[in-house]
Design a protein around this motif. Structure first.
Motif, PDB file in Angstrom:
ATOM      1  N   THR A   1       0.862  -1.180   0.000  1.00 59.54           N
ATOM      2  CA  THR A   1       0.000   0.000   0.000  1.00 59.54           C
ATOM      3  C   THR A   1       0.898   1.229   0.000  1.00 59.54           C
ATOM      4  OG1 THR A   1      -0.144   0.258   2.407  1.00 59.54           O
ATOM      5  CG2 THR A   1      -1.725  -1.256   1.374  1.00 59.54           C
TER       6      THR A   1
ATOM      7  N   TYR B   1      -1.908   5.490   3.993  1.00 56.16           N
ATOM      8  CA  TYR B   1      -2.254   4.836   5.250  1.00 56.16           C
ATOM      9  C   TYR B   1      -3.756   4.819   5.517  1.00 56.16           C
ATOM     10  CZ  TYR B   1      -1.779   3.314  10.067  1.00 56.16           C
ATOM     11  OH  TYR B   1      -1.857   2.606  11.233  1.00 56.16           O
ATOM     12  N   ASN B   2      -4.428   5.896   5.162  1.00 57.70           N
ATOM     13  CA  ASN B   2      -5.873   6.000   5.448  1.00 57.70           C
ATOM     14  C   ASN B   2      -6.641   6.422   4.197  1.00 57.70           C
ATOM     15  OD1 ASN B   2      -4.628   8.497   5.524  1.00 57.70           O
ATOM     16  ND2 ASN B   2      -6.035   9.353   7.032  1.00 57.70           N
TER      17      ASN B   2
ATOM     18  N   ARG C   1       3.366   7.221   1.752  1.00 61.25           N
ATOM     19  CA  ARG C   1       4.412   6.890   2.720  1.00 61.25           C
ATOM     20  C   ARG C   1       5.405   5.919   2.080  1.00 61.25           C
ATOM     21  NH1 ARG C   1       1.438   6.057   8.607  1.00 61.25           N
ATOM     22  NH2 ARG C   1       0.285   8.020   8.585  1.00 61.25           N
TER      23      ARG C   1
ATOM     24  N   THR D   1       7.962   2.903   1.685  1.00 61.86           N
ATOM     25  CA  THR D   1       8.150   1.544   2.175  1.00 61.86           C
ATOM     26  C   THR D   1       9.478   1.042   1.630  1.00 61.86           C
ATOM     27  OG1 THR D   1       5.779   1.114   2.262  1.00 61.86           O
ATOM     28  CG2 THR D   1       7.229  -0.810   2.142  1.00 61.86           C
TER      29      THR D   1
ATOM     30  N   VAL E   1       1.731  -2.805   5.054  1.00 62.11           N
ATOM     31  CA  VAL E   1       1.127  -1.486   5.230  1.00 62.11           C
ATOM     32  C   VAL E   1       2.233  -0.443   5.039  1.00 62.11           C
ATOM     33  CG1 VAL E   1      -0.093   0.021   6.839  1.00 62.11           C
ATOM     34  CG2 VAL E   1      -0.647  -2.409   6.748  1.00 62.11           C
ATOM     35  N   CYS E   2       1.936   0.615   4.308  1.00 57.58           N
ATOM     36  CA  CYS E   2       2.946   1.586   3.910  1.00 57.58           C
ATOM     37  C   CYS E   2       3.614   2.249   5.120  1.00 57.58           C
ATOM     38  CB  CYS E   2       2.339   2.645   3.004  1.00 57.58           C
ATOM     39  SG  CYS E   2       0.965   3.549   3.714  1.00 57.58           S
ATOM     40  N   GLY E   3       4.844   2.737   4.877  1.00 55.98           N
ATOM     41  CA  GLY E   3       5.576   3.467   5.890  1.00 55.98           C
ATOM     42  C   GLY E   3       6.486   2.627   6.746  1.00 55.98           C
TER      43      GLY E   3
ATOM     44  N   ASN F   1       2.525  -4.138   9.885  1.00 59.59           N
ATOM     45  CA  ASN F   1       2.116  -2.751  10.123  1.00 59.59           C
ATOM     46  C   ASN F   1       3.141  -1.987  10.955  1.00 59.59           C
ATOM     47  OD1 ASN F   1       1.685  -3.943  12.589  1.00 59.59           O
ATOM     48  ND2 ASN F   1      -0.477  -3.373  12.750  1.00 59.59           N
TER      49      ASN F   1
END
Length: 194
Positions: free
Chosen positions: A84, A87-88, A100, A102, A117-119, A135
């Motif tokens: 992804t 995030y939201n 974000r 990765t 999940v990104c970041g 995550n």
């Protein structure tokens, strides 16, 4: 052309693809992508504009590598695993300025159907089990499973589980490669083989 491109694949102008790479059926590589040497992009892979894929990575069928994802050398992305970059997300709210980053470091394995999940940063030679949801950052050599993912062990660079506790101290030799690993607290390191 120094790489193989299946006739059904689309590689946009400007994309950089290294020597000996293979771009298989129904792949789409966007023009800003940078892909290294000896990479395999399986059937139905999508590679975004702001993506870097290092040498000798394998991206299996049905994986979308979205903007702001970087794969270092030798990363394995299992079939249908998911990245992804927002995030939201909301369909009615534009958030392309909130991507974000990765980072998946050298030699890591991302199992089939896992979600990243990104970041997050996934450490060198980490191993994410099939279906896991990552995550948070993953330490080098960590074996991660579950939803959300939790660490259940350590993996060697060869891809074998090591007989070590999750934390504390210890030393072990990989039975397949004879590489020596040392656990110090919550950090696992491979000793130099000089």
């Amino acid at each position: 052309m120094s790489y193989y491109q299946h006739p059904s694949a689309i590689v946009d102008d400007g994309a950089q693809i290294g020597e000996g790479s293979r771009v298989w059926h129904f792949v789409h590589v966007c023009g800003g992508a940078r892909i290294g040497k000896g990479v395999s992009l399986g059937q139905n892979v999508f590679v975004g504009n702001r993506v870097v894929i290092g040498d000798n990575c394998k991206v299996q069928n049905n994986v979308s590598v979205y903007d702001n994802v970087t794969l270092e050398e030798g990363v394995f992305c299992g079939p249908s695993m998911v990245f992804t970059n927002v995030y939201n997300p909301r369909s009615l709210i534009e958030r392309k300025d909130q991507y974000r980053d990765t980072l998946v470091k050298k030699g890591a394995t991302l199992g089939a159907n896992c979600t990243i999940v990104c970041g997050v940063t996934i450490g060198e030679y980490a191993f994410v089990g099939a279906g896991a949801v990552i995550n948070k950052d993953v330490p080098a050599y960590a074996l991660m499973v579950g939803v959300p993912a939790r660490q259940i062990g350590w993996m060697s660079e060869f891809g074998e589980q090591l007989d070590l506790p999750l934390q504390g101290g210890g030393e072990v030799i990989c039975p397949h490669s004879d590489a020596r690993y040392v656990l110090n607290g919550k950090t696992l390191n491979r000793l130099s083989t000089q």
